[in-house]
Design an enzyme around this catalytic site. Structure first.
Site, short mmCIF file in Angstrom:
data_model
loop_
_atom_site.label_atom_id
_atom_site.label_comp_id
_atom_site.label_asym_id
_atom_site.label_seq_id
_atom_site.Cartn_x
_atom_site.Cartn_y
_atom_site.Cartn_z
CG ASN A 137 -2.94 5.44 -1.36
OD1 ASN A 137 -3.05 4.39 -0.56
ND2 ASN A 137 -4.00 5.68 -2.12
CG ASP A 156 -6.00 3.55 0.52
OD1 ASP A 156 -4.98 2.43 0.63
OD2 ASP A 156 -6.55 3.48 -0.81
CD GLU A 191 -11.24 -18.98 -12.48
OE1 GLU A 191 -11.25 -19.11 -11.45
OE2 GLU A 191 -11.99 -18.32 -13.34
CG ASP A 229 -12.61 -14.38 -13.70
OD1 ASP A 229 -12.03 -15.01 -12.61
OD2 ASP A 229 -13.95 -14.17 -13.55
CG ASP A 269 -1.73 1.29 1.40
OD1 ASP A 269 -1.90 2.06 0.46
OD2 ASP A 269 -2.28 1.51 2.74
C1 GLC Z 1 -13.00 -16.34 -10.63
C2 GLC Z 1 -12.17 -15.68 -9.74
C3 GLC Z 1 -12.96 -15.37 -8.72
C4 GLC Z 1 -13.94 -14.63 -8.73
C5 GLC Z 1 -14.84 -15.19 -9.86
C6 GLC Z 1 -15.94 -14.40 -10.62
O1 GLC Z 1 -13.14 -17.65 -9.95
O2 GLC Z 1 -10.78 -16.23 -9.44
O3 GLC Z 1 -11.95 -14.66 -7.39
O4 GLC Z 1 -14.88 -14.36 -7.65
O5 GLC Z 1 -13.89 -15.68 -10.73
O6 GLC Z 1 -15.20 -13.64 -11.38
#
Ligand code: GLC
Length: 531
Positions: free
Chosen positions: A33, A35, A279, A208, A31
């Site tokens: 800044n 916050d 993924e 994703d 981090d």
């Molecule tokens: C994937 C990501 C996860 C996210 C999901 C919805 O599984 O790794 O973190 O919540 O997609 O986008």
């Protein structure tokens, strides 16, 4: 296709085929800044730690404009940075610094859904039923309750009703409406987004929910076997772990591959050195292999390694199954033990000294395998899963189901000093999730000073891996080594991983690396590389 053709990005020469990539969960890395939330200038300032670890690339979790209902996996603007994390200039500076340090940069792309605050969804709400704006999402009329029986991965129905009575589909949180990939505008928008980031110099994308995007067109009910409450559990934490073979009209539809062939061509136009990793939680090695055909993804995460229990037999099955899958399509395998969605592996293996010993041993075995490995920030320190107090939990999985969720693997990194925030941010301001006081022993600073630390182990293992990763070949030969002992040979290297409760004799050879103390025998919960 000629697999040696570098211009396609698919050939064996692709840098990612042997790479180790370090995953940075931006909100919890560093981090700058003050916050309490990590940011891009924080990442840039700490990249030397990543370089010193000895990896080849970084993958950053989403940093785009987002209301943060799912920590950035709910994107409101794919072409800008959330003010929490900085600005586009900060992103450019991060990429530039990474490249100076010889680190490639992979960014996260979230194409299955947008945030409900994305301008498209806001327009869809305003325009009403039947409009072209609604057609970018999956809106349906259904007077008698949700249009089908699908459940959200985060729990509860996958449909939410809007004021005029229509329902929209969200396989994740209700603030993450699923896009309608049968609408060509959606595909065109994502090609523009890819180009936007490629033009800024990123080296690749982690995609994703790559097995999502298309749903069976009829949106028919899912056939749910008796005794199973919900079967939409593909992706996100434990629901993924419990997944079995089920009817899945919402995942892994054949049409999705057309999208990745198009993206592959977009990337190839950038000189062949850009990659994308999927993924994709699919049900079989065969269905996984379809994503990594030479004209689609460069790689896909191999979650079976992460899902395997502490058992030599289970690890051996994963290795054999993985090669069966990737060999079908001449792709390179990948290996991963931890990420931001699952419990950290020392905790999965029982926690404490035993959990850590096993985690180091499994990591060492993984790093000897051909292909590439993904590491998750903090595993190089041996961090365990943290039990986060309910008041600090932010995971939508927690809000929707009461399952503690994934915040416990997302606790901010300890860098230095003897008390929180352990150098995570400037001064004494506390991070968004409190760090355990015991982490004073596990900071980068204290582990750097200790030659027996997990950090020293990771640095040595990664340095040693470099000496053979590209020359030891892509073949693995399984070797019989006794009950509950995994052993395989790769070129000149022999690996043993002792999952049993007894020490086993070490075969002849020079010990290149060990995950813990060894002499003439290999103790339980220990792995070794021999040459
Ligand atoms: C994937 C990501 C996860 C996210 C999901 C919805 O599984 O790794 O973190 O919540 O997609 O986008």
């Amino acid at each position: 296709m000629d697999l040696n053709d570098q211009t396609t990005g698919a050939g064996p020469a692709g840098w990612w085929r042997h790479a180790v990539t370090y995953q940075i969960y931006v909100r919890s890395f560093a981090d700058a800044n003050g916050d309490g939330i990590g940011d891009l200038p924080g990442v840039t300032a700490r990249l030397e730690h990543v370089r010193d670890l000895g990896v080849d690339a970084i993958w950053l979790n989403p940093f785009y404009v987002s209301p943060q209902n799912d920590h950035g996996y709910d994107v409101a603007d794919y072409r800008d940075i959330d003010p929490l994390f900085g600005t586009l200039a900060d992103a450019d500076a991060m990429v530039e610094r990474a490249h100076e340090l010889d680190l490639r940069v992979i960014v996260d792309l979230v194409p299955n859904h947008t945030s409900s605050e994305h301008v498209w969804f806001q327009e869809a709400l305003a325009a009403g039923p039947g409009s072209p704006e609604r057609d970018r999402y999956l809106f349906r009329d259904s007077p008698d309750g949700p249009p089908n029986n699908w459940q959200s991965v985060f729990g509860g129905p996958a449909w939410t009703q809007v004021e005029d009575g229509q329902w929209y589909l969200h396989l994740f949180d209700s603030t993450q409406p699923d896009l309608n990939w049968r609408n060509p505008e959606v595909g065109d928008m994502f090609v523009d987004v890819l180009r936007f980031w490629l033009d800024r110099g990123v080296d690749g994308f982690r995609v994703d929910v790559a097995h999502g995007l298309f749903k069976e067109e009829t949106l028919r009910d899912q056939v749910v076997p008796e005794g199973i409450e919900s079967a939409t559990g593909a992706s996100a934490g434990e629901s993924m772990v419990e997944r079995t073979e089920v009817d899945e009209p919402m995942w892994d539809q054949p049409e999705v591959h057309e999208v990745y062939r198009r993206w592959h061509e977009v990337l190839a136009k950038y000189g062949g050195d850009r990659m994308m990793v999927a993924e994709a939680w699919t049900q079989s090695p065969e269905s996984m292999a379809r994503y990594i055909r030479p004209d689609e993804f460069s790689q896909a995460f191999n979650f079976s390694w992460l899902l395997a229990p502490w058992s030599a037999e289970a690890f051996a099955e994963v290795i054999t199954g993985t090669f069966e899958a990737v060999d079908q399509v001449d792709a390179s395998p990948t290996w991963v033990l931890s990420n931001h969605d699952v419990d950290r592996h020392p905790s999965r293996y029982g926690g404490g000294a035993t959990g850590l010993a096993r985690a180091r041993a499994a990591t060492l075995a993984m790093l000897a395998l051909p292909g590439s490995a993904y590491l998750y920030q903090g595993e190089e320190l041996g961090l365990e899963q943290v039990e986060v107090e309910p008041e600090f939990r932010q995971d939508p999985l927690w809000f929707r189901t009461g399952n503690p969720g994934r915040d416990g693997c997302r606790v901010p990194m300890p860098w230095s000093g003897s008390q929180p925030p352990f150098g995570f941010g400037p001064g004494t301001g506390q991070p968004w999730i409190p760090q355990p006081a015991e982490w004073s022993e596990l900071t980068v600073e204290s582990e750097t000073a200790d030659p027996a630390s997990t950090l020293a182990f990771y640095r040595a293992a990664l340095a040693t891996r470099r000496t053979f990763a590209e020359t030891a070949g892509e073949e693995v030969e399984m070797v019989a080594a006794g009950t509950d002992v995994l052993s395989f040979r790769r070129g000149p290297i022999t690996v043993l991983l002792n999952c049993s409760t007894e020490a086993v004799a070490l075969p002849a050879g020079e010990v290149l690396m060990a995950s813990g103390p060894v002499d003439t025998a290999l103790p339980p919960d220990t792995a070794v590389w021999l040459r």
